[in-house]
Each structure stands twice: as structure tokens, then as C-alpha cells.
Design a protein around this motif. Structure first.
Motif, PDB file in Angstrom:
ATOM      1  N   HIS A 164       0.404  -1.631  -0.129  1.00  0.00           N
ATOM      2  CA  HIS A 164      -0.218  -0.391   0.178  1.00  0.00           C
ATOM      3  C   HIS A 164       0.731   0.810   0.439  1.00  0.00           C
ATOM      4  CE1 HIS A 164      -3.944  -2.379   2.184  1.00  0.00           C
ATOM      5  NE2 HIS A 164      -3.238  -2.901   0.686  1.00  0.00           N
ATOM      6  N   GLU A 165       0.588   2.369  -0.659  1.00  0.00           N
ATOM      7  CA  GLU A 165       1.751   3.408  -0.763  1.00  0.00           C
ATOM      8  C   GLU A 165       0.849   4.544  -1.140  1.00  0.00           C
ATOM      9  OE1 GLU A 165       5.222   2.015  -3.187  1.00  0.00           O
ATOM     10  OE2 GLU A 165       3.668   2.423  -4.648  1.00  0.00           O
ATOM     11  N   TYR A 166       1.275   5.714  -0.588  1.00  0.00           N
ATOM     12  CA  TYR A 166       0.363   6.446  -0.600  1.00  0.00           C
ATOM     13  C   TYR A 166      -1.063   7.216   0.391  1.00  0.00           C
ATOM     14  CZ  TYR A 166       3.743   7.633  -4.412  1.00  0.00           C
ATOM     15  OH  TYR A 166       5.171   7.591  -4.552  1.00  0.00           O
ATOM     16  N   CYS A 167      -1.571   8.020   0.511  1.00  0.00           N
ATOM     17  CA  CYS A 167      -3.095   8.623   1.007  1.00  0.00           C
ATOM     18  C   CYS A 167      -3.610   9.587   0.401  1.00  0.00           C
ATOM     19  CB  CYS A 167      -2.741   8.602   2.842  1.00  0.00           C
ATOM     20  SG  CYS A 167      -4.324   8.737   4.049  1.00  0.00           S
ATOM     21  N   PHE A 168      -5.174   9.015  -0.099  1.00  0.00           N
ATOM     22  CA  PHE A 168      -5.920   9.869  -0.450  1.00  0.00           C
ATOM     23  C   PHE A 168      -7.456   9.879   0.299  1.00  0.00           C
ATOM     24  CE2 PHE A 168      -2.947   8.078  -3.259  1.00  0.00           C
ATOM     25  CZ  PHE A 168      -3.033   8.619  -4.371  1.00  0.00           C
ATOM     26  N   LEU A 169      -7.616  11.106   0.518  1.00  0.00           N
ATOM     27  CA  LEU A 169      -8.795  11.405   0.895  1.00  0.00           C
ATOM     28  C   LEU A 169     -10.186  11.039  -0.196  1.00  0.00           C
ATOM     29  CD1 LEU A 169      -8.675  14.683   2.977  1.00  0.00           C
ATOM     30  CD2 LEU A 169      -8.015  12.982   3.930  1.00  0.00           C
ATOM     31  N   THR A 170     -10.380  10.533  -0.783  1.00  0.00           N
ATOM     32  CA  THR A 170     -11.445  10.521  -1.898  1.00  0.00           C
ATOM     33  C   THR A 170     -10.791   9.494  -3.536  1.00  0.00           C
ATOM     34  OG1 THR A 170     -11.040  12.472  -3.443  1.00  0.00           O
ATOM     35  CG2 THR A 170     -12.623  12.739  -1.851  1.00  0.00           C
ATOM     36  N   GLN A 171     -11.539   8.405  -3.459  1.00  0.00           N
ATOM     37  CA  GLN A 171     -11.378   7.845  -5.264  1.00  0.00           C
ATOM     38  C   GLN A 171     -11.311   8.337  -5.673  1.00  0.00           C
ATOM     39  OE1 GLN A 171     -11.461   4.181  -4.776  1.00  0.00           O
ATOM     40  NE2 GLN A 171     -11.741   3.966  -7.211  1.00  0.00           N
ATOM     41  N   LYS A 172     -11.860   9.232  -6.235  1.00  0.00           N
ATOM     42  CA  LYS A 172     -11.031   9.974  -7.310  1.00  0.00           C
ATOM     43  C   LYS A 172     -10.289  11.073  -7.256  1.00  0.00           C
ATOM     44  CE  LYS A 172     -14.507  13.734  -8.797  1.00  0.00           C
ATOM     45  NZ  LYS A 172     -14.997  14.614  -8.851  1.00  0.00           N
ATOM     46  N   ALA A 173      -9.902  11.525  -6.034  1.00  0.00           N
ATOM     47  CA  ALA A 173      -8.299  11.950  -6.036  1.00  0.00           C
ATOM     48  C   ALA A 173      -6.959  10.683  -5.837  1.00  0.00           C
ATOM     49  CB  ALA A 173      -8.163  12.391  -4.707  1.00  0.00           C
ATOM     50  N   ALA A 174      -7.031   9.437  -5.478  1.00  0.00           N
ATOM     51  CA  ALA A 174      -6.043   8.104  -5.894  1.00  0.00           C
ATOM     52  C   ALA A 174      -6.509   8.228  -7.671  1.00  0.00           C
ATOM     53  CB  ALA A 174      -6.570   7.246  -4.729  1.00  0.00           C
ATOM     54  N   GLU A 175      -7.602   7.956  -7.979  1.00  0.00           N
ATOM     55  CA  GLU A 175      -7.881   7.993  -9.150  1.00  0.00           C
ATOM     56  C   GLU A 175      -7.017   8.531 -10.427  1.00  0.00           C
ATOM     57  OE1 GLU A 175     -11.699   7.245 -10.382  1.00  0.00           O
ATOM     58  OE2 GLU A 175     -12.261   4.699  -9.473  1.00  0.00           O
ATOM     59  N   ASN A 176      -7.619   9.772  -9.976  1.00  0.00           N
ATOM     60  CA  ASN A 176      -6.071  10.714 -10.773  1.00  0.00           C
ATOM     61  C   ASN A 176      -4.936  10.528 -10.701  1.00  0.00           C
ATOM     62  OD1 ASN A 176      -8.916  11.707 -11.530  1.00  0.00           O
ATOM     63  ND2 ASN A 176      -9.254  13.630  -9.837  1.00  0.00           N
ATOM     64  N   TYR A 177      -4.475  10.683  -9.574  1.00  0.00           N
ATOM     65  CA  TYR A 177      -3.130  10.039  -9.235  1.00  0.00           C
ATOM     66  C   TYR A 177      -2.450   9.151  -9.938  1.00  0.00           C
ATOM     67  CZ  TYR A 177       0.989   8.397  -7.336  1.00  0.00           C
ATOM     68  OH  TYR A 177       2.562   7.922  -7.366  1.00  0.00           O
ATOM     69  N   LEU A 178      -3.198   7.791 -10.458  1.00  0.00           N
ATOM     70  CA  LEU A 178      -3.390   6.889 -10.640  1.00  0.00           C
ATOM     71  C   LEU A 178      -2.825   6.926 -12.802  1.00  0.00           C
ATOM     72  CD1 LEU A 178      -1.894   4.079 -10.339  1.00  0.00           C
ATOM     73  CD2 LEU A 178      -4.137   3.079 -10.159  1.00  0.00           C
ATOM     74  N   CYS A 179      -4.277   7.441 -12.728  1.00  0.00           N
ATOM     75  CA  CYS A 179      -3.909   8.042 -14.526  1.00  0.00           C
ATOM     76  C   CYS A 179      -2.492   9.649 -15.089  1.00  0.00           C
ATOM     77  CB  CYS A 179      -5.467   9.122 -14.597  1.00  0.00           C
ATOM     78  SG  CYS A 179      -6.818   7.983 -14.503  1.00  0.00           S
ATOM     79  N   LYS A 180      -2.718   9.813 -14.027  1.00  0.00           N
ATOM     80  CA  LYS A 180      -1.564  10.519 -14.112  1.00  0.00           C
ATOM     81  C   LYS A 180       0.254  10.065 -13.973  1.00  0.00           C
ATOM     82  CE  LYS A 180       0.449  15.333 -13.398  1.00  0.00           C
ATOM     83  NZ  LYS A 180      -0.411  16.720 -11.729  1.00  0.00           N
ATOM     84  N   PHE A 181       0.123   9.527 -12.665  1.00  0.00           N
ATOM     85  CA  PHE A 181       1.433   9.272 -12.514  1.00  0.00           C
ATOM     86  C   PHE A 181       1.315   7.384 -12.548  1.00  0.00           C
ATOM     87  CE2 PHE A 181       0.880  13.069 -10.092  1.00  0.00           C
ATOM     88  CZ  PHE A 181       2.153  13.258 -11.216  1.00  0.00           C
ATOM     89  N   GLY A 182       0.912   6.602 -13.390  1.00  0.00           N
ATOM     90  CA  GLY A 182       0.361   5.364 -13.061  1.00  0.00           C
ATOM     91  C   GLY A 182       1.408   4.591 -14.038  1.00  0.00           C
ATOM     92  N   TYR A 183       2.413   5.107 -14.961  1.00  0.00           N
ATOM     93  CA  TYR A 183       4.112   4.347 -15.431  1.00  0.00           C
ATOM     94  C   TYR A 183       5.080   4.227 -14.364  1.00  0.00           C
ATOM     95  CZ  TYR A 183       5.150   9.326 -14.854  1.00  0.00           C
ATOM     96  OH  TYR A 183       5.548  11.514 -14.542  1.00  0.00           O
ATOM     97  N   ASN A 184       4.367   4.665 -13.095  1.00  0.00           N
ATOM     98  CA  ASN A 184       5.921   4.788 -11.990  1.00  0.00           C
ATOM     99  C   ASN A 184       4.879   3.106 -11.063  1.00  0.00           C
ATOM    100  OD1 ASN A 184       6.895   7.192 -12.459  1.00  0.00           O
ATOM    101  ND2 ASN A 184       6.254   8.009 -10.939  1.00  0.00           N
ATOM    102  N   HIS A 185       3.910   2.594 -11.680  1.00  0.00           N
ATOM    103  CA  HIS A 185       3.516   2.300 -10.718  1.00  0.00           C
ATOM    104  C   HIS A 185       3.447  -0.027 -11.578  1.00  0.00           C
ATOM    105  CE1 HIS A 185       2.712   4.279  -6.808  1.00  0.00           C
ATOM    106  NE2 HIS A 185       2.147   4.872  -8.132  1.00  0.00           N
ATOM    107  N   SER A 186       3.256  -0.463 -10.481  1.00  0.00           N
ATOM    108  CA  SER A 186       3.281  -1.847 -11.863  1.00  0.00           C
ATOM    109  C   SER A 186       2.391  -1.927 -12.531  1.00  0.00           C
ATOM    110  CB  SER A 186       3.316  -3.392 -11.158  1.00  0.00           C
ATOM    111  OG  SER A 186       2.417  -2.872 -10.239  1.00  0.00           O
ATOM    112  N   GLU A 187       1.816  -2.703 -13.362  1.00  0.00           N
ATOM    113  CA  GLU A 187       0.774  -3.175 -14.410  1.00  0.00           C
ATOM    114  C   GLU A 187      -0.685  -3.861 -13.092  1.00  0.00           C
ATOM    115  OE1 GLU A 187       1.305  -7.597 -16.448  1.00  0.00           O
ATOM    116  OE2 GLU A 187       1.279  -5.771 -16.921  1.00  0.00           O
ATOM    117  N   ASP A 188      -0.295  -3.934 -11.852  1.00  0.00           N
ATOM    118  CA  ASP A 188      -1.730  -4.713 -11.641  1.00  0.00           C
ATOM    119  C   ASP A 188      -1.663  -3.198  -9.932  1.00  0.00           C
ATOM    120  OD1 ASP A 188      -0.983  -7.147 -12.057  1.00  0.00           O
ATOM    121  OD2 ASP A 188       0.892  -7.300 -11.498  1.00  0.00           O
ATOM    122  N   ALA A 189      -1.197  -1.968 -10.613  1.00  0.00           N
ATOM    123  CA  ALA A 189      -1.265  -0.676  -9.318  1.00  0.00           C
ATOM    124  C   ALA A 189      -3.154  -0.730  -9.694  1.00  0.00           C
ATOM    125  CB  ALA A 189      -0.904   0.202  -9.689  1.00  0.00           C
ATOM    126  N   HIS A 190      -4.116  -0.209  -8.612  1.00  0.00           N
ATOM    127  CA  HIS A 190      -4.688   0.145  -8.816  1.00  0.00           C
ATOM    128  C   HIS A 190      -5.345   0.825  -7.376  1.00  0.00           C
ATOM    129  CE1 HIS A 190      -4.829  -4.194  -7.192  1.00  0.00           C
ATOM    130  NE2 HIS A 190      -6.327  -3.627  -5.563  1.00  0.00           N
TER     131      HIS A 190
END
Length: 217
Positions: A164-190
Motif C-alpha cells: 500500500h502506498e500513498y494516502c488519499f481522502l477520496t476515490q477520485k483523487a486516488a484515480e486521478n493520481y493513478l491516471c497521471k502517474f501510473g507509469y511509476n507503478h506496476s501494471e497491477d496497481a489500482h
């Protein structure tokens, strides 16, 4: 046994203070609405979101493992699934071929030099883009590949692990982060919802955000 930092020090609060603004209030109202209306994902209060991703690590037979990979370690040859398929379909030793490839299929190229295989009752499945191929992985196969495909091939043992990495107050914020920086994570990141009720400070802060009438501030 947990351990605690012994040298924690405090310093004077030098942060410049300001009055709350209209924009601050609007932000808090939007945050309140998002938290109070988004799906709770079946998770109890207090909810926060993290990025959950695979962080597998090398293991051994003795320590236990979930899957293996064949790896060309010396970077001296381009070993792909296609190469192995070619060798197995053309060798004269049909007994050896049929042992490892009882049902020959057309294989697809796997990027890099890794062949991922998963455990299933001593039969391991080589994952390709379109096909699954049953392969019996043992020392004999590794020796065969070293002789006919590439002498520096190794058999690596892996344990699956999730972080588990990082912490977000909303699901939307977490999704926005992953859309923008998903290339820093594995293909299984969610995104993943967790309960943080044991932290009284977060619990109190979320209660303020979710229940205060910000229009009256």
C-alpha cells in the motif's frame, strides 16, 4: 516488537497564519460532498484510499514461492518464447519435446527475456499474450534450455506480495493520481479503500470535514 523514535524533537511554529477564504470554504464543501456521496466500497468508517500494487520478491524453493521465471542473466542472447517454441518444435528428441509441450501451440512474443509461469499442481503455465502453454518446470528443462537455447538461462523463484502506498481522502483523487502517474507503478496497481479508524486524529478530521455546515462558517 514495535520500536519508537527516541529523538523526536519539536520546534517553534513559524508557519504564517491567514484567515479562511471563500475558496477554502468551497474546497471543503466539495470535499465534503465527494466523501459523503462516493461509494464506501464495503469499508467501515473512517475511509481513506491508497494505491495497491504488486511488489513481488525473489524467494527460494525452501522458503516457498508462488511462481517462477526463466531469466537470461548475462544479456548475451535474445531468449524469447518464440525461440523456445522453435527449438522444441524442431528438435529430434520428440520424447523431450512432448514432455514439456504435449500440445504444441503457436506462441506470441513476450517482451523482454522473462517467461512468467504460475504454480498449478506441479504444472506451470507460461503466460503469453493470447495463449497459455502447460510446461513442466524442473532442473531437466533448465538444463535443456541452457544447452539448446542459451547457456545463461536461470530459474528464479518469486513470492507474490502487495504493498500500500500513498494516502488519499477520496476515490477520485486516488484515480486521478493513478491516471497521471501510473507509469511509476506496476501494471497491477489500482486504487484500494482502507479503514483508518484506529487513527483518532484522522477520524476527528474526517468527522469535521464530513459534518460541519460550511455555509455557516
Amino acid at each position: 516488537m514495535a520500536y519508537f523514535h527516541q529523538n523526536l524533537r519539536y520546534h517553534e511554529d513559524t508557519k504564517e497564519k491567514r484567515n479562511i477564504t471563500k475558496e477554502d470554504i468551497e474546497f471543503l464543501k466539495e470535499l465534503q460532498k465527494e466523501r459523503n456521496t462516493q461509494d464506501n466500497c464495503g469499508t467501515a468508517d473512517v475511509r481513506t484510499w491508497v494505491i495497491k500494487e504488486r511488489k513481488d520478491y525473489l524467494s527460494t524453493v525452501d522458503w516457498g514461492y508462488d511462481y517462477t521465471t526463466l531469466f537470461e542473466s548475462e544479456n548475451v542472447c535474445d531468449c524469447t518464447v518464440d525461440d523456445i517454441y522453435e527449438y522444441f518444435t524442431n528438435i529430434d528428441d520428440y520424447v523431450t519435446r512432448d514432455k514439456y509441450f504435449p500440445d504444441i501451440k503457436t506462441l506470441e512474443y513476450i517482451k523482454g527475456k522473462y517467461i512468467k509461469v504460475s504454480i498449478e499442481e506441479n504444472i506451470y503455465i507460461a503466460k503469453t499474450d493470447k495463449n497459455d502453454l502447460g510446461i513442466l518446470i524442473d532442473d531437466e528443462l533448465v538444463d535443456f534450455l541452457r544447452e539448446y537455447v542459451c547457456e545463461s538461462i536461470e530459474l528464479l523463484y518469486w513470492k507474490e506480495d502487495w504493498k500500500h502506498e500513498y494516502c488519499f481522502l477520496t476515490q477520485k483523487a486516488a484515480e486521478n493520481y493513478l491516471c497521471k502517474f501510473g507509469y511509476n507503478h506496476s501494471e497491477d496497481a489500482h486504487t484500494y479503500c482502507i479503514c483508518t479508524y484506529r487513527d483518532p486524529e484522522i477520524a476527528r478530521l474526517m468527522d469535521i470535514i464530513e459534518t460541519v455546515n460550511w455555509d455557516k462558517i
